[in-house]
Enzyme design. Structure first.
Site, PDB file in Angstrom:
ATOM      1  N   LYS A  66       0.808  -1.228   0.000  1.00 44.12           N
ATOM      2  CA  LYS A  66       0.000   0.000   0.000  1.00 44.12           C
ATOM      3  C   LYS A  66       0.842   1.279   0.000  1.00 44.12           C
ATOM      4  CE  LYS A  66      -4.132  -1.805   2.322  1.00 44.12           C
ATOM      5  NZ  LYS A  66      -5.040  -1.631   3.455  1.00 44.12           N
ATOM      6  N   ASP A 103     -10.558   2.949   2.481  1.00 45.27           N
ATOM      7  CA  ASP A 103     -10.797   2.473   3.853  1.00 45.27           C
ATOM      8  C   ASP A 103     -11.402   3.572   4.720  1.00 45.27           C
ATOM      9  OD1 ASP A 103     -10.032  -0.183   3.634  1.00 45.27           O
ATOM     10  OD2 ASP A 103      -7.933   0.229   4.087  1.00 45.27           O
TER      11      ASP A 103
HETATM   12  P1  NAP Z   1      -1.235  -3.520  10.860  1.00 47.64           P
HETATM   13  O1  NAP Z   1      -0.825  -2.310  10.099  1.00 47.64           O
HETATM   14  O2  NAP Z   1      -0.382  -4.730  10.842  1.00 47.64           O
HETATM   15  O3  NAP Z   1      -1.442  -3.058  12.410  1.00 47.64           O
HETATM   16  C1  NAP Z   1      -1.753  -4.028  13.381  1.00 47.64           C
HETATM   17  C2  NAP Z   1      -2.155  -3.324  14.662  1.00 47.64           C
HETATM   18  O4  NAP Z   1      -2.576  -4.321  15.610  1.00 47.64           O
HETATM   19  C3  NAP Z   1      -1.025  -2.551  15.337  1.00 47.64           C
HETATM   20  O5  NAP Z   1      -1.554  -1.444  16.016  1.00 47.64           O
HETATM   21  C4  NAP Z   1      -0.480  -3.578  16.318  1.00 47.64           C
HETATM   22  O6  NAP Z   1       0.188  -3.044  17.413  1.00 47.64           O
HETATM   23  C5  NAP Z   1      -1.775  -4.210  16.788  1.00 47.64           C
HETATM   24  N1  NAP Z   1      -1.585  -5.538  17.363  1.00 47.64           N
HETATM   25  C6  NAP Z   1      -1.206  -6.674  16.727  1.00 47.64           C
HETATM   26  N2  NAP Z   1      -1.154  -7.718  17.600  1.00 47.64           N
HETATM   27  C7  NAP Z   1      -1.485  -7.209  18.818  1.00 47.64           C
HETATM   28  C8  NAP Z   1      -1.607  -7.775  20.128  1.00 47.64           C
HETATM   29  N3  NAP Z   1      -1.373  -9.082  20.353  1.00 47.64           N
HETATM   30  N4  NAP Z   1      -2.004  -6.961  21.147  1.00 47.64           N
HETATM   31  C9  NAP Z   1      -2.263  -5.649  20.911  1.00 47.64           C
HETATM   32  N5  NAP Z   1      -2.145  -5.052  19.703  1.00 47.64           N
HETATM   33  C10 NAP Z   1      -1.754  -5.832  18.670  1.00 47.64           C
HETATM   34  O7  NAP Z   1      -2.679  -4.029  10.410  1.00 47.64           O
HETATM   35  P2  NAP Z   1      -3.856  -3.147   9.780  1.00 47.64           P
HETATM   36  O8  NAP Z   1      -3.782  -3.203   8.307  1.00 47.64           O
HETATM   37  O9  NAP Z   1      -3.853  -1.833  10.460  1.00 47.64           O
HETATM   38  O10 NAP Z   1      -5.153  -4.003  10.201  1.00 47.64           O
HETATM   39  C11 NAP Z   1      -5.639  -4.016  11.529  1.00 47.64           C
HETATM   40  C12 NAP Z   1      -6.937  -4.809  11.577  1.00 47.64           C
HETATM   41  O11 NAP Z   1      -7.945  -4.131  10.833  1.00 47.64           O
HETATM   42  C13 NAP Z   1      -6.828  -6.208  10.962  1.00 47.64           C
HETATM   43  O12 NAP Z   1      -7.569  -7.099  11.776  1.00 47.64           O
HETATM   44  C14 NAP Z   1      -7.472  -6.053   9.607  1.00 47.64           C
HETATM   45  O13 NAP Z   1      -8.049  -7.248   9.129  1.00 47.64           O
HETATM   46  C15 NAP Z   1      -8.555  -5.032   9.919  1.00 47.64           C
HETATM   47  N6  NAP Z   1      -8.992  -4.271   8.743  1.00 47.64           N
HETATM   48  C16 NAP Z   1     -10.309  -4.334   8.411  1.00 47.64           C
HETATM   49  C17 NAP Z   1     -10.769  -3.607   7.336  1.00 47.64           C
HETATM   50  C18 NAP Z   1     -12.220  -3.669   6.987  1.00 47.64           C
HETATM   51  O14 NAP Z   1     -12.595  -3.240   5.876  1.00 47.64           O
HETATM   52  N7  NAP Z   1     -13.062  -4.141   7.876  1.00 47.64           N
HETATM   53  C19 NAP Z   1      -9.894  -2.812   6.583  1.00 47.64           C
HETATM   54  C20 NAP Z   1      -8.541  -2.765   6.966  1.00 47.64           C
HETATM   55  C21 NAP Z   1      -8.102  -3.507   8.051  1.00 47.64           C
HETATM   56  P3  NAP Z   1       1.786  -2.775  17.349  1.00 47.64           P
HETATM   57  O15 NAP Z   1       1.956  -1.456  16.640  1.00 47.64           O
HETATM   58  O16 NAP Z   1       2.193  -2.733  18.772  1.00 47.64           O
HETATM   59  O17 NAP Z   1       2.389  -3.913  16.593  1.00 47.64           O
END
Ligand code: NAP
Length: 271
Positions: A66, A103
């Site tokens: 991205k 998004d």
């Molecule tokens: P990302 O960039 O990898 O960020 C992951 C986030 O989760 C970070 O803030 C990370 O914290 C935190 N995290 C991971 N494991 C954790 C744990 N065990 N305890 C506490 N915090 C934890 O991922 P992303 O793209 O932002 O996606 C995040 C979520 O949103 C995913 O579940 C994804 O499927 C969902 N999503 C949904 C949509 C939709 O359309 N519904 C769209 C986009 C994303 P750290 O910074 O400390 O690692």
């Protein structure tokens, strides 16, 4: 000539986008196909070059491309620039590739429709500071939220996110400060992978006021421990499916001019 769209990423685990867009193309009688392209980092430039061909409407991008894709495009729209990520591209009439982010508007559409939340003047709490959290914060700030408190496991990421989005956004520690923020929130959002990849609830809903709403970006499982706890308390809740569908609907409209494809898309993935 069959028009083309594709999703690039690596690895590509989910087929939701392919199902949603192909169902909408079929429903609206549009001769086009959405395909999945699991590509290596060194193939991104070549792929973007391919999409300059006349048969392409545009494409979508998921992790980990991205950010890197931005360097290959002709224009980045302002929302995507603020977020620092492009998840959709449209090939315009002049053949230019324009990157945008669906998004943020998808999230806003989902909370307005499913939770009856009005963003102007809102006080919100966001758990997470990754790519999805940046889109959520942008939607809230751009929509006129009064205060957005961001808490993250790695505090430095929440601090740099807050610094990027200006005075309406503050970083809070995941301790008592986060509970205090929840106590004053109209909306609490989980934008972490907790509930999907990691077990448990992203935060404790006990501190939220009774009229607060909870949005979880996770949609698999449909009810995370966070949403189950919020529902047990009688709070308004929704999972991330509405955002997933809304962001697809927005991209589809940019490619085809056809509005309101969301109902068909949602039916396709629920089936
Ligand atoms: P990302 O960039 O990898 O960020 C992951 C986030 O989760 C970070 O803030 C990370 O914290 C935190 N995290 C991971 N494991 C954790 C744990 N065990 N305890 C506490 N915090 C934890 O991922 P992303 O793209 O932002 O996606 C995040 C979520 O949103 C995913 O579940 C994804 O499927 C969902 N999503 C949904 C949509 C939709 O359309 N519904 C769209 C986009 C994303 P750290 O910074 O400390 O690692």
């Amino acid at each position: 000539m069959t028009a083309r769209v594709a999703l690039i990423g690596h690895p590509l685990r989910r087929r939701h986008s392919e199902m949603m867009h192909n169902a909408a193309f079929a429903h609206f009688g549009i001769d086009a196909v959405y395909e999945l392209r699991d590509i290596e980092p060194n193939e991104v430039g070549g792929f973007v070059l391919e999409t300059r061909g006349e048969d392409w409407l545009g494409f979508q991008i998921t992790a980990p491309y991205k950010q890197v894709v931005m360097g290959h495009l002709d224009e980045i729209e302002s929302g995507a620039s603020r977020i620092g990520a492009v998840n959709s591209v449209v090939r315009d009439r002049g053949g230019r590739l324009v990157g945008f982010n669906t998004d943020a508007p998808g999230f806003r559409r989902a909370i307005e429709i499913e939770l009856d939340v009005e963003v102007p003047g809102l006080s919100a709490v966001v758990a997470g500071a990754g790519g999805a959290a940046r889109a959520v914060v942008d939607a809230l700030v751009d929509g006129g939220a009064e205060l957005v408190s961001v808490g993250n496991r790695t505090p430095g990421r929440a601090e740099s996110l807050a610094a990027d989005f200006g005075p309406a956004v503050i970083a809070v520690d995941l301790g008592p400060a986060f509970s205090t923020a929840l106590a004053g929130a109209d909306l609490a959002v989980n934008a972490t992978t907790v509930g999907m990849h990691a077990p448990g609830a992203a935060f404790d809903v006990g501190a939220l006021p009774q009229d607060a709403a909870v949005y979880d970006l996770v949609y698999e499982p449909a009810e995370t421990p966070l949403l189950a706890a919020a529902r047990a308390r009688g709070l308004r809740t929704a999972n991330g499916l509405g955002m997933l569908v809304a962001q697809a609907e927005i991209a589809f409209e940019r490619w085809t001019g056809v509005r309101n494809a969301g109902t068909v898309m949602r039916a396709a993935i629920e089936a």
